[in-house]
Scaffold this motif. Structure first.
Motif, PDB file in Angstrom:
ATOM      1  N   GLU A  51       0.831  -1.208   0.000  1.00 18.31           N
ATOM      2  CA  GLU A  51       0.000   0.000   0.000  1.00 18.31           C
ATOM      3  C   GLU A  51       0.864   1.255   0.000  1.00 18.31           C
ATOM      4  OE1 GLU A  51      -4.030  -1.369   2.371  1.00 18.31           O
ATOM      5  OE2 GLU A  51      -2.275  -0.781   3.563  1.00 18.31           O
ATOM      6  N   LYS A  52       1.946   1.223   0.762  1.00 20.19           N
ATOM      7  CA  LYS A  52       2.807   2.402   0.839  1.00 20.19           C
ATOM      8  C   LYS A  52       3.529   2.653  -0.479  1.00 20.19           C
ATOM      9  CE  LYS A  52       3.296   2.563   5.845  1.00 20.19           C
ATOM     10  NZ  LYS A  52       4.189   2.617   7.027  1.00 20.19           N
ATOM     11  N   ILE A  53       3.797   1.601  -1.238  1.00 22.17           N
ATOM     12  CA  ILE A  53       4.366   1.788  -2.576  1.00 22.17           C
ATOM     13  C   ILE A  53       3.396   2.591  -3.442  1.00 22.17           C
ATOM     14  CG2 ILE A  53       4.953   0.593  -4.731  1.00 22.17           C
ATOM     15  CD1 ILE A  53       7.202   0.438  -2.802  1.00 22.17           C
ATOM     16  N   GLN A  54       2.096   2.332  -3.322  1.00 19.67           N
ATOM     17  CA  GLN A  54       1.113   3.082  -4.099  1.00 19.67           C
ATOM     18  C   GLN A  54       1.102   4.553  -3.660  1.00 19.67           C
ATOM     19  OE1 GLN A  54       0.330   1.078  -6.454  1.00 19.67           O
ATOM     20  NE2 GLN A  54       1.043  -0.678  -5.256  1.00 19.67           N
ATOM     21  N   TRP A  55       1.176   4.808  -2.371  1.00 22.17           N
ATOM     22  CA  TRP A  55       1.271   6.175  -1.853  1.00 22.17           C
ATOM     23  C   TRP A  55       2.515   6.850  -2.413  1.00 22.17           C
ATOM     24  CZ3 TRP A  55       4.441   9.535   0.529  1.00 22.17           C
ATOM     25  CH2 TRP A  55       3.891  10.630   1.195  1.00 22.17           C
ATOM     26  N   TYR A  56       3.608   6.116  -2.430  1.00 19.35           N
ATOM     27  CA  TYR A  56       4.906   6.613  -2.933  1.00 19.35           C
ATOM     28  C   TYR A  56       4.781   7.069  -4.390  1.00 19.35           C
ATOM     29  CZ  TYR A  56      10.072   6.317  -2.245  1.00 19.35           C
ATOM     30  OH  TYR A  56      11.413   6.558  -2.053  1.00 19.35           O
ATOM     31  N   CYS A 183      15.915  -1.007   1.278  1.00 19.01           N
ATOM     32  CA  CYS A 183      16.495   0.006   2.149  1.00 19.01           C
ATOM     33  C   CYS A 183      15.480   1.109   2.456  1.00 19.01           C
ATOM     34  CB  CYS A 183      17.715   0.634   1.485  1.00 19.01           C
ATOM     35  SG  CYS A 183      18.986  -0.557   0.993  1.00 19.01           S
ATOM     36  N   PHE A 184      15.568   1.621   3.673  1.00 19.36           N
ATOM     37  CA  PHE A 184      14.650   2.658   4.126  1.00 19.36           C
ATOM     38  C   PHE A 184      15.453   3.764   4.802  1.00 19.36           C
ATOM     39  CE2 PHE A 184      12.513  -1.433   4.070  1.00 19.36           C
ATOM     40  CZ  PHE A 184      11.395  -1.172   3.301  1.00 19.36           C
ATOM     41  N   ASN A 185      15.435   4.952   4.170  1.00 17.84           N
ATOM     42  CA  ASN A 185      16.186   6.098   4.692  1.00 17.84           C
ATOM     43  C   ASN A 185      17.644   5.748   4.968  1.00 17.84           C
ATOM     44  OD1 ASN A 185      14.138   8.220   4.791  1.00 17.84           O
ATOM     45  ND2 ASN A 185      13.149   6.961   6.352  1.00 17.84           N
ATOM     46  N   GLY A 186      18.245   5.081   4.020  1.00 15.41           N
ATOM     47  CA  GLY A 186      19.666   4.756   4.125  1.00 15.41           C
ATOM     48  C   GLY A 186      19.988   3.572   4.998  1.00 15.41           C
ATOM     49  N   SER A 247      20.634   6.495   0.756  1.00  8.50           N
ATOM     50  CA  SER A 247      20.559   7.515   1.804  1.00  8.50           C
ATOM     51  C   SER A 247      19.694   8.719   1.439  1.00  8.50           C
ATOM     52  CB  SER A 247      21.967   7.986   2.171  1.00  8.50           C
ATOM     53  OG  SER A 247      22.615   8.577   1.051  1.00  8.50           O
ATOM     54  N   ASP A 248      19.433   8.944   0.166  1.00  5.24           N
ATOM     55  CA  ASP A 248      18.658  10.109  -0.260  1.00  5.24           C
ATOM     56  C   ASP A 248      17.173   9.832  -0.408  1.00  5.24           C
ATOM     57  OD1 ASP A 248      20.846  11.962  -0.522  1.00  5.24           O
ATOM     58  OD2 ASP A 248      21.457  10.882  -2.318  1.00  5.24           O
ATOM     59  N   PHE A 249      16.738   8.620  -0.062  1.00  2.00           N
ATOM     60  CA  PHE A 249      15.361   8.243  -0.360  1.00  2.00           C
ATOM     61  C   PHE A 249      14.682   7.562   0.835  1.00  2.00           C
ATOM     62  CE2 PHE A 249      18.047   7.760  -4.163  1.00  2.00           C
ATOM     63  CZ  PHE A 249      17.512   8.780  -4.934  1.00  2.00           C
ATOM     64  N   PRO A 250      13.380   7.806   1.003  1.00  2.70           N
ATOM     65  CA  PRO A 250      12.638   7.095   2.051  1.00  2.70           C
ATOM     66  C   PRO A 250      12.647   5.591   1.838  1.00  2.70           C
ATOM     67  CG  PRO A 250      11.371   8.964   1.232  1.00  2.70           C
ATOM     68  CD  PRO A 250      12.540   8.802   0.312  1.00  2.70           C
ATOM     69  N   HIS A 251      12.627   5.187   0.581  1.00  6.10           N
ATOM     70  CA  HIS A 251      12.735   3.768   0.247  1.00  6.10           C
ATOM     71  C   HIS A 251      13.297   3.600  -1.153  1.00  6.10           C
ATOM     72  CE1 HIS A 251      12.044  -0.362  -0.763  1.00  6.10           C
ATOM     73  NE2 HIS A 251      11.166  -0.039  -1.690  1.00  6.10           N
ATOM     74  N   VAL A 252      14.196   2.662  -1.305  1.00 10.61           N
ATOM     75  CA  VAL A 252      14.668   2.232  -2.620  1.00 10.61           C
ATOM     76  C   VAL A 252      15.252   0.837  -2.472  1.00 10.61           C
ATOM     77  CG1 VAL A 252      17.007   3.186  -2.411  1.00 10.61           C
ATOM     78  CG2 VAL A 252      15.966   2.929  -4.687  1.00 10.61           C
ATOM     79  N   TYR A 271       9.840   1.056  -6.976  1.00  6.35           N
ATOM     80  CA  TYR A 271       8.493   0.479  -6.899  1.00  6.35           C
ATOM     81  C   TYR A 271       8.579  -1.027  -7.101  1.00  6.35           C
ATOM     82  CZ  TYR A 271       7.946   5.389  -8.244  1.00  6.35           C
ATOM     83  OH  TYR A 271       8.061   6.758  -8.340  1.00  6.35           O
ATOM     84  N   ASN A 272       9.106  -1.727  -6.118  1.00  8.72           N
ATOM     85  CA  ASN A 272       9.315  -3.163  -6.253  1.00  8.72           C
ATOM     86  C   ASN A 272       8.014  -3.880  -6.630  1.00  8.72           C
ATOM     87  OD1 ASN A 272      10.975  -5.695  -5.635  1.00  8.72           O
ATOM     88  ND2 ASN A 272       9.177  -5.949  -4.340  1.00  8.72           N
ATOM     89  N   GLY A 273       8.043  -4.596  -7.754  1.00  5.23           N
ATOM     90  CA  GLY A 273       6.863  -5.313  -8.223  1.00  5.23           C
ATOM     91  C   GLY A 273       5.666  -4.411  -8.436  1.00  5.23           C
ATOM     92  N   SER A 274       5.931  -3.116  -8.603  1.00  5.41           N
ATOM     93  CA  SER A 274       4.901  -2.084  -8.728  1.00  5.41           C
ATOM     94  C   SER A 274       3.979  -2.045  -7.501  1.00  5.41           C
ATOM     95  CB  SER A 274       4.069  -2.270 -10.009  1.00  5.41           C
ATOM     96  OG  SER A 274       3.469  -1.035 -10.390  1.00  5.41           O
ATOM     97  N   GLY A 275       4.400  -2.715  -6.427  1.00  2.00           N
ATOM     98  CA  GLY A 275       3.590  -2.747  -5.220  1.00  2.00           C
ATOM     99  C   GLY A 275       2.383  -3.656  -5.322  1.00  2.00           C
ATOM    100  N   TYR A 276       2.431  -4.624  -6.245  1.00  2.00           N
ATOM    101  CA  TYR A 276       1.294  -5.516  -6.457  1.00  2.00           C
ATOM    102  C   TYR A 276       1.616  -6.972  -6.110  1.00  2.00           C
ATOM    103  CZ  TYR A 276      -0.466  -1.536  -9.170  1.00  2.00           C
ATOM    104  OH  TYR A 276      -0.880  -0.283  -9.573  1.00  2.00           O
TER     105      TYR A 276
END
Length: 299
Positions: A51-56, A183-186, A247-252, A271-276
């Motif tokens: 769900e958060k990937i969709q928000w992203y 990774c989340f915030n580095g 480090s520059d991203f909330p998630h990657v 967007y891993n697997g497009s979040g699906y």
């Protein structure tokens, strides 16, 4: 529901998406999420990782993400972080297939478009390569209508090109193991280990923590990795690289290869697997979601 099984023709899926291209991103994402997962999307208060990937996609549009989604431009970003040594050697970058001087390329190489997924041509023996068919395929990929597929905005702003890179050597098992760090915030949290991509049985996927302990989860759409996998050489440096590049991203997701201790950069994926794509057991979707702290909106 696996929509690819429901509509196996990618060409038909693209035509259908083109017809629906007029739909607002939020509505289309809700439709695609529901079809793919069988659940309603909670976009106001997302909890799951999917769900958060969709928000992203909808609400975090940092321009640096476009650069880092481009398979050519991301090389500058990796170099700026001090890791030019892990970049796969580049033979050329082209605006169109006709610009490729095949006679000047080595016997083995990889051609790929800079904005696509699964748009790679692996050449292991140039003498057996159908050059005209290769040019035709590359130009089809360059000119293909992708529209707002997945509504992954960062890819939509890329001007597609073709790059040619060195073909990485496979290991003694005729395999090239792929390490994908979430990774989340580095901070690397977990990783996929993907094996047997080039073998007849098809790829297998295992999920590990950052101590390289296998976790009791699997992706719903990919066969689970059953055999034991040794921690790769220089794994601590892989973690260091993943930390720096994220480090520059909330998630990657930071994708790396490791060939007997020689580390190579693969790509950055937002967007891993497009979040699906879900997990078994399902609680891993919530575990990843807890790690993904949503930032302030950037539109």
């Amino acid at each position: 529901m696996d929509y690819k099984k429901l509509i196996p023709s990618r060409k038909f899926r693209l035509k259908l998406l083109k017809i629906l291209d007029f739909l607002p991103d939020k509505l289309m994402i809700k439709l695609q999420y529901g079809i793919s997962t069988g659940r309603s999307l909670n976009i106001k208060k997302p909890v799951r990782f999917t769900e958060k990937i969709q928000w992203y996609k909808l609400y975090y549009r940092k321009q640096l993400m476009v650069k880092c989604s481009d398979k050519y431009d991301v090389r500058d970003y990796v170099a700026s972080k001090g890791y030019s040594d892990i970049l796969v050697p580049l033979y050329g970058v082209y605006d169109r297939a006709e610009d490729i001087a095949f006679d000047k390329l080595p016997d083995q190489f990889v051609l790929k478009t800079t904005n696509g997924s699964h748009t790679n041509i692996i050449c292991e023996d140039k003498s057996k390569l159908d050059i005209e068919a290769t040019k035709e395929k590359l130009n089809q990929w360059l000119n293909a209508w992708e529209g707002k597929v997945g509504r992954e905005w960062a890819y939509h702003e890329i001007k597609p090109k073709i790059i040619c890179e060195k073909l990485l050597e496979k290991d003694q098992n005729n395999d090239l193991v792929d390490y994908k760090f979430f990774c989340f915030n580095g901070k690397p949290f977990s990783l996929y280990v993907i094996v047997e991509r080039f073998l007849s049985g098809g790829l297998k996927l295992g999920i590990f923590d950052t101590s390289f302990r296998k976790l009791p989860y699997k992706r719903v759409d990919i066969p689970a990795l059953e055999k034991d996998i040794k921690k790769p050489k220089n794994f601590d440096r892989m973690l260091e690289i993943a930390k720096a590049l994220s480090s520059d991203f909330p998630h990657v997701r930071v994708d790396l290869y490791n060939i007997d201790g020689e580390i190579y950069f693969g790509e950055l994926t937002f967007y891993n697997g497009s979040g699906y794509k879900g997990y078994v057991p399902d609680d891993f979707d919530y575990i990843l979601g807890k790690e993904f702290q949503l930032p302030k909106k950037i539109k």
